[in-house]
Scaffold this active site. Structure first.
Site, mmCIF file in Angstrom:
data_model
loop_
_atom_site.group_PDB
_atom_site.id
_atom_site.type_symbol
_atom_site.label_atom_id
_atom_site.label_comp_id
_atom_site.label_asym_id
_atom_site.label_seq_id
_atom_site.Cartn_x
_atom_site.Cartn_y
_atom_site.Cartn_z
ATOM 1 N N ASP A 79 121.887 58.356 62.171
ATOM 2 C CA ASP A 79 120.814 58.550 61.193
ATOM 3 C C ASP A 79 119.522 57.880 61.634
ATOM 4 O OD1 ASP A 79 121.520 60.170 59.086
ATOM 5 O OD2 ASP A 79 122.359 58.553 57.871
ATOM 6 N N ASP A 131 123.094 55.924 57.663
ATOM 7 C CA ASP A 131 122.360 54.748 57.186
ATOM 8 C C ASP A 131 122.981 54.214 55.896
ATOM 9 O OD1 ASP A 131 121.500 56.791 55.560
ATOM 10 O OD2 ASP A 131 119.363 56.383 55.775
ATOM 11 N N GLU A 141 123.924 67.557 50.709
ATOM 12 C CA GLU A 141 124.546 66.493 49.901
ATOM 13 C C GLU A 141 124.206 66.652 48.424
ATOM 14 O OE1 GLU A 141 123.748 62.431 51.122
ATOM 15 O OE2 GLU A 141 124.821 61.632 49.377
HETATM 16 O O1 KIV Z 1 124.293 57.910 55.489
HETATM 17 C C1 KIV Z 1 125.290 58.629 55.367
HETATM 18 O O2 KIV Z 1 126.437 58.172 55.396
HETATM 19 C C2 KIV Z 1 125.082 60.056 55.155
HETATM 20 C C3 KIV Z 1 126.251 60.871 54.731
HETATM 21 C C4 KIV Z 1 126.625 60.541 53.354
HETATM 22 C C5 KIV Z 1 126.027 62.312 54.927
HETATM 23 O O3 KIV Z 1 123.996 60.517 55.301
#
Ligand code: KIV
Length: 289
Positions: free
Chosen positions: A105, A66, A204
């Protein structure tokens, strides 16, 4: 380097040679055996068909993050990202990939209210994109949702530590786990999500020591971003790693400087248009002699 044949009816690009089977959820899960991952998992974000094509041969997993809210749409955070956006970009990435497992996501507001809400949203993402897994943010509070989804055939990637959808509650994007209480909570969050059935986790923006502890504690692969080289794999936002932005977080390594190279190409094009040196005979349709 793969070459591609375009099927114009479906816009699907077929790589040549055609790779074997797409990487599966059990294959990723089983990379970690007895607490060890022999071959670290390579994950990058992808939001478009062409980027997916270029990254696919090199990655075990492609994440339709996301983060596309900021990277593609120029939004201030991931909070305004919608299910429609995730479905459209997820489908494009699945069309552009053959080898990597694609995870999409779940956007803010599409899963937190209840396990049932999460199921509806995850089912829609999987039906509309063809992806193999969804990712959701959160620790112990989301464990019952992860368990609900995984028991109903939806593979889940967890996401603990710095969870950008909680930016307002966290007060910013700084690394998490600076005090003992918070560090212990992140480790227990990771364990709860793994025990609930997630087949891998993203950790993260956590202090290195915590990431290492999570990787040692949970029995599913832990994929780090701003975490630790001891994790079972790594993920970066592709545009950060390619150097498309002037400012990137400290944990990003830039493998290229595409912002400068795009600027140079655009400047050369602009000059030639203004000088009328583009197009030349090579780029012009003329009657055959
Ligand atoms: O949204 C995203 O790109 C992520 C990564 C940074 C793990 O969740």
């Amino acid at each position: 380097m793969s070459t591609f044949t375009m099927d114009t009816s479906t816009s699907r690009a077929t790589p040549s040679p055609v790779p074997g089977r797409r990487t599966t959820v059990p294959a990723i899960r089983d990379r970690k055996q007895d607490g060890r991952t022999e071959q670290p998992i390579v994950m990058l974000t992808a939001y478009t068909m062409r980027m997916a094509q270029l990254l696919d041969p090199h990655c075990d997993m492609l994440l339709v993050g996301d983060s596309l809210g900021q990277v593609i749409y120029g939004l201030p955070s991931t909070i305004p990202v919608t299910l429609e956006m995730m479905c459209a970009h997820g489908a494009a990435v699945v069309r552009g990939s053959w080898h990597a497992l694609v995870a999409v996501d779940m956007p803010f507001g599409s899963y937190e209210a209840s396990p049932e809400q999460a199921f509806q949203s995850a089912a829609r993402i999987m039906q509309e994109t063809g992806c193999a897994a969804v990712k959701l943010e959160g620790g112990e509070a989301m464990a019952s949702t992860v368990s609900f989804l995984t028991q109903r055939g939806i593979p889940v990637v967890g996401h603990v530590g710095l969870t950008p959808q909680a930016v307002n509650a966290l007060g910013g994007y700084g690394p998490r786990g600076r005090n003992q209480l918070e560090a212990a909570r992140i480790v227990s969050d990771a364990s709860a999500i793994a025990q609930a059935g997630a087949f891998c986790l993203v950790a993260e923006g956590v202090m290195e020591e915590i990431a290492t502890k999570i990787a040692k504690t949970v029995d599913v692969p832990v994929i780090g971003i701003g975490a630790s080289a001891e994790c079972d794999g790594q993920v970066l936002v592709t545009e950060d790693m390619l150097g498309l932005f002037e400012r990137t977080p400290r944990f990003v390594k830039r493998y290229d400087d595409l912002a400068s190279r795009i600027g140079e190409a655009a400047s050369a094009y602009a000059r030639e248009v203004r000088e009328r040196t583009f197009p030349t005979a090579d780029q012009t349709y003329r009657p055959k002699p």
